[in-house]
Design an enzyme around this catalytic site. Structure first.
Site, PDB file in Angstrom:
ATOM      1  N   HIS A  29     -72.260 -82.254 -13.628  1.00  0.00           N
ATOM      2  CA  HIS A  29     -71.326 -81.156 -13.894  1.00  0.00           C
ATOM      3  C   HIS A  29     -70.388 -81.445 -15.080  1.00  0.00           C
ATOM      4  O   HIS A  29     -70.082 -82.603 -15.373  1.00  0.00           O
ATOM      5  CB  HIS A  29     -70.480 -80.942 -12.627  1.00  0.00           C
ATOM      6  CG  HIS A  29     -69.634 -79.718 -12.649  1.00  0.00           C
ATOM      7  ND1 HIS A  29     -68.282 -79.766 -12.866  1.00  0.00           N
ATOM      8  CD2 HIS A  29     -69.967 -78.408 -12.490  1.00  0.00           C
ATOM      9  CE1 HIS A  29     -67.810 -78.522 -12.824  1.00  0.00           C
ATOM     10  NE2 HIS A  29     -68.803 -77.695 -12.587  1.00  0.00           N
ATOM     11  N   SER A  57     -75.881 -78.450  -9.156  1.00  0.00           N
ATOM     12  CA  SER A  57     -75.306 -77.115  -9.045  1.00  0.00           C
ATOM     13  C   SER A  57     -76.144 -76.027  -9.686  1.00  0.00           C
ATOM     14  O   SER A  57     -76.077 -74.879  -9.268  1.00  0.00           O
ATOM     15  CB  SER A  57     -73.908 -77.111  -9.664  1.00  0.00           C
ATOM     16  OG  SER A  57     -73.971 -77.514 -11.018  1.00  0.00           O
ATOM     17  N   HIS A  72     -71.812 -79.429  -3.676  1.00  0.00           N
ATOM     18  CA  HIS A  72     -72.731 -78.429  -3.099  1.00  0.00           C
ATOM     19  C   HIS A  72     -73.459 -78.954  -1.861  1.00  0.00           C
ATOM     20  O   HIS A  72     -74.321 -78.262  -1.315  1.00  0.00           O
ATOM     21  CB  HIS A  72     -73.744 -77.971  -4.152  1.00  0.00           C
ATOM     22  CG  HIS A  72     -73.096 -77.264  -5.290  1.00  0.00           C
ATOM     23  ND1 HIS A  72     -72.853 -75.924  -5.308  1.00  0.00           N
ATOM     24  CD2 HIS A  72     -72.575 -77.747  -6.451  1.00  0.00           C
ATOM     25  CE1 HIS A  72     -72.242 -75.589  -6.430  1.00  0.00           C
ATOM     26  NE2 HIS A  72     -72.063 -76.687  -7.146  1.00  0.00           N
ATOM     27  N   GLU A 128     -74.906 -86.281  -8.827  1.00  0.00           N
ATOM     28  CA  GLU A 128     -74.538 -85.230  -7.874  1.00  0.00           C
ATOM     29  C   GLU A 128     -75.477 -85.287  -6.675  1.00  0.00           C
ATOM     30  O   GLU A 128     -76.649 -85.627  -6.817  1.00  0.00           O
ATOM     31  CB  GLU A 128     -74.684 -83.847  -8.528  1.00  0.00           C
ATOM     32  CG  GLU A 128     -73.588 -83.554  -9.510  1.00  0.00           C
ATOM     33  CD  GLU A 128     -73.711 -82.180 -10.165  1.00  0.00           C
ATOM     34  OE1 GLU A 128     -74.301 -81.256  -9.572  1.00  0.00           O
ATOM     35  OE2 GLU A 128     -73.190 -82.051 -11.286  1.00  0.00           O
ATOM     36  N   LYS A 169     -66.278 -74.322  -1.973  1.00  0.00           N
ATOM     37  CA  LYS A 169     -67.622 -73.761  -1.805  1.00  0.00           C
ATOM     38  C   LYS A 169     -67.860 -73.522  -0.306  1.00  0.00           C
ATOM     39  O   LYS A 169     -67.308 -72.569   0.227  1.00  0.00           O
ATOM     40  CB  LYS A 169     -68.639 -74.669  -2.473  1.00  0.00           C
ATOM     41  CG  LYS A 169     -68.247 -74.852  -3.971  1.00  0.00           C
ATOM     42  CD  LYS A 169     -69.266 -75.511  -4.807  1.00  0.00           C
ATOM     43  CE  LYS A 169     -68.732 -75.858  -6.183  1.00  0.00           C
ATOM     44  NZ  LYS A 169     -68.411 -74.710  -7.034  1.00  0.00           N
ATOM     45  N   ASP A 174     -70.887 -86.920  -6.552  1.00  0.00           N
ATOM     46  CA  ASP A 174     -70.252 -85.596  -6.478  1.00  0.00           C
ATOM     47  C   ASP A 174     -71.065 -84.766  -5.496  1.00  0.00           C
ATOM     48  O   ASP A 174     -72.225 -84.439  -5.767  1.00  0.00           O
ATOM     49  CB  ASP A 174     -70.277 -84.981  -7.888  1.00  0.00           C
ATOM     50  CG  ASP A 174     -69.891 -83.504  -7.915  1.00  0.00           C
ATOM     51  OD1 ASP A 174     -69.894 -82.856  -6.853  1.00  0.00           O
ATOM     52  OD2 ASP A 174     -69.617 -82.997  -9.015  1.00  0.00           O
ATOM     53  N   ASN A 201     -70.619 -69.047  -3.771  1.00  0.00           N
ATOM     54  CA  ASN A 201     -70.915 -70.347  -3.137  1.00  0.00           C
ATOM     55  C   ASN A 201     -70.422 -70.403  -1.683  1.00  0.00           C
ATOM     56  O   ASN A 201     -70.144 -71.476  -1.151  1.00  0.00           O
ATOM     57  CB  ASN A 201     -70.254 -71.500  -3.922  1.00  0.00           C
ATOM     58  CG  ASN A 201     -70.769 -71.605  -5.339  1.00  0.00           C
ATOM     59  OD1 ASN A 201     -69.997 -71.751  -6.274  1.00  0.00           O
ATOM     60  ND2 ASN A 201     -72.074 -71.521  -5.504  1.00  0.00           N
TER      61      ASN A 201
HETATM   62  C1  LIG Z   1     -71.180 -80.063  -9.014  1.00  0.00           C
HETATM   63  C2  LIG Z   1     -69.770 -79.611  -9.182  1.00  0.00           C
HETATM   64  N1  LIG Z   1     -68.817 -80.543  -9.306  1.00  0.00           N
HETATM   65  C3  LIG Z   1     -67.524 -80.199  -9.471  1.00  0.00           C
HETATM   66  C4  LIG Z   1     -67.136 -78.877  -9.508  1.00  0.00           C
HETATM   67  C5  LIG Z   1     -65.695 -78.528  -9.715  1.00  0.00           C
HETATM   68  O1  LIG Z   1     -65.111 -78.205  -8.518  1.00  0.00           O
HETATM   69  P1  LIG Z   1     -63.903 -77.150  -8.432  1.00  0.00           P
HETATM   70  O2  LIG Z   1     -64.501 -75.798  -8.590  1.00  0.00           O
HETATM   71  O3  LIG Z   1     -63.311 -77.391  -7.096  1.00  0.00           O
HETATM   72  O4  LIG Z   1     -62.982 -77.495  -9.552  1.00  0.00           O
HETATM   73  C6  LIG Z   1     -68.096 -77.882  -9.347  1.00  0.00           C
HETATM   74  C7  LIG Z   1     -67.675 -76.464  -9.317  1.00  0.00           C
HETATM   75  O5  LIG Z   1     -68.028 -75.596  -9.923  1.00  0.00           O
HETATM   76  C8  LIG Z   1     -69.446 -78.249  -9.212  1.00  0.00           C
HETATM   77  O6  LIG Z   1     -70.412 -77.325  -9.124  1.00  0.00           O
END
Ligand SMILES: Cc1ncc(COP(=O)(O)O)c(C=O)c1O
Length: 388
Positions: A132, A178, A205, A174, A237, A202, A46
């Site tokens: 997520h 992701s 990405h 989101e 990321k 969220d 990422n």
């Molecule tokens: C959309 C999304 N939210 C939250 C997270 C979690 O973040 P972190 O990897 O910093 O714990 C991820 C990570 O994989 C993600 O893809």
């Protein structure tokens, strides 16, 4: 649980092709990695802006380790809020145009804190079905009332909002999904909601990658951060670090500070990392060429892959999934790509509803590497994957 039961369960996972295991990788510059003595092109990371190998960011981290040290030594409300943490919060507020920020040890923790604090027990949470795991897990605790709406289906969301009538509702989604790479039209989503219906976003990405100076997907869609009740994003990321944060108005952030067990009872981020992230944000804001290069790579990949009839999804972001008919063909394709010098992990249920290769593009990739990826995808493609 008894050890024998665990062993039985593990054997079953292996039989079903669902066993998960780390792979020992050595990241290399220019979008590459080393695995088992072989150098491969990395299309699974990422590192969207190529900052993971930026010499000045590595130097900033090393300098910070010497000047402010690696250890926060406590949770933020005990000894873990130091000048480096305060500076990172203030840089984030200035960049994103928000009043306040709380730092968390991961984006996962930040998402859990956001939903746990901001959805009251008499409210109904409406959540995109593909959100997520960090958000879905909060629902499993059984304390929140929730309904999931079909992925990006604003019509279905509208119907749920009508059905909720006078019930207080909170919506969470989101900015860039992701596993699918599609962008949520935050502006259109906000237009569906009344002033009393908060939106939690969220943008793990989207941050760094989309919007002016990489502010995120919400800005790319014409929204302001102040229209969101809370914005979650992370450093792991595009910003090439680790940890996460929540951003919003002073009172919302203060409310989370008072409520969040993830904040109160967890060791704060390393001060050296915070200082490095200040530098990373500076690079991200200033170096527009990284976003331009990423956009060029996305366009190049899509044009080449579509011309060859590869079954691409509609995504216009760095995340380009190739859907596979089943787990077996995803695994076979991924293994054949490895032989051809490409690192591309297969993502399977239950992480996603349908097995896929999730291609992650980066500003660190060159046109020649992207051409090699397309060539290898065509050469190794299992017969069952079909074309668009
Ligand atoms: C959309 C999304 N939210 C939250 C997270 C979690 O973040 P972190 O990897 O910093 O714990 C991820 C990570 O994989 C993600 O893809």
């Amino acid at each position: 649980m008894q050890l024998s039961e665990m062993q039985q369960w593990l054997a079953q996972r292996r039989d079903q092709g669902l066993y998960r295991q780390e792979q020992l990788l050595q990241p290399l510059p220019e979008g590459q990695l080393s695995f088992d003595g072989q150098t491969l092109l990395n299309f699974s990371g990422n590192d969207y802006l190529g900052l993971a190998n930026a010499p000045s960011l590595r130097q900033a981290f090393a300098d910070a380790a010497l000047s402010v040290g690696s250890a926060a030594t406590g949770s933020p409300l005990v000894t873990g809020f130091q000048p480096a943490h305060a500076e990172l919060c203030s840089v984030l507020c200035d960049w994103l145009g928000v009043e306040a920020v709380l730092l968390f040890s991961s984006g996962f923790a930040a998402n859990q804190a956001m939903l746990s604090a901001l959805v009251a027990s008499d409210e109904l949470l409406l959540l995109d079905k593909y959100c997520h795991a960090s958000m879905q897990d909060v629902l499993m605790h059984g304390k929140l009332r929730f309904k999931r709406f079909p992925h990006q289906d604003f019509q279905a969301l509208g119907q749920l909002l009508v059905k909720a009538q006078d019930k207080a509702v909170v919506v969470a989604t989101e900015g860039v999904f992701s596993m699918d790479g599609d962008i949520t039209d935050t502006q259109a989503l906000l237009a569906l909601l009344s002033a009393q219906q908060p939106l939690l976003l969220d943008d793990a990405h989207g941050i760094g990658v989309l919007g002016e100076e990489g502010r995120g997907s919400w800005q790319h869609c014409g929204a302001k951060a102040t229209q969101l009740q809370c914005l979650m994003a992370n450093f792991g990321k595009a910003l090439a670090g680790q940890g996460g944060f929540l951003a919003g108005c002073r009172d919302v952030i203060d409310y989370i500070r008072q409520q969040s067990r993830h904040y109160i009872y967890s060791t704060a981020l390393s001060p050296a990392l915070c200082q490095a992230m200040v530098h990373s944000i500076e690079l991200c804001r200033r170096e527009q060429w990284r976003r331009d290069k990423l956009a060029e790579n996305i366009a190049l990949f899509r044009a080449g892959a579509l011309a060859e009839g590869l079954p691409l999804c509609a995504s216009l972001t760095a995340i380009q999934p190739l859907l596979c008919p089943d787990n077996g063909s995803a695994m076979l394709w991924s293994q054949a790509l490895k032989q051809a010098g490409i690192w591309l992990t297969a993502i399977r249920p239950p992480t996603v509803p349908q097995a896929r290769l999730r291609i992650c593009l980066s500003a660190a990739h060159s046109p020649a590497q992207i051409a090699k990826l397309i060539g290898a995808l065509i050469k190794t493609r299992p017969a069952a994957t079909g074309s668009n």
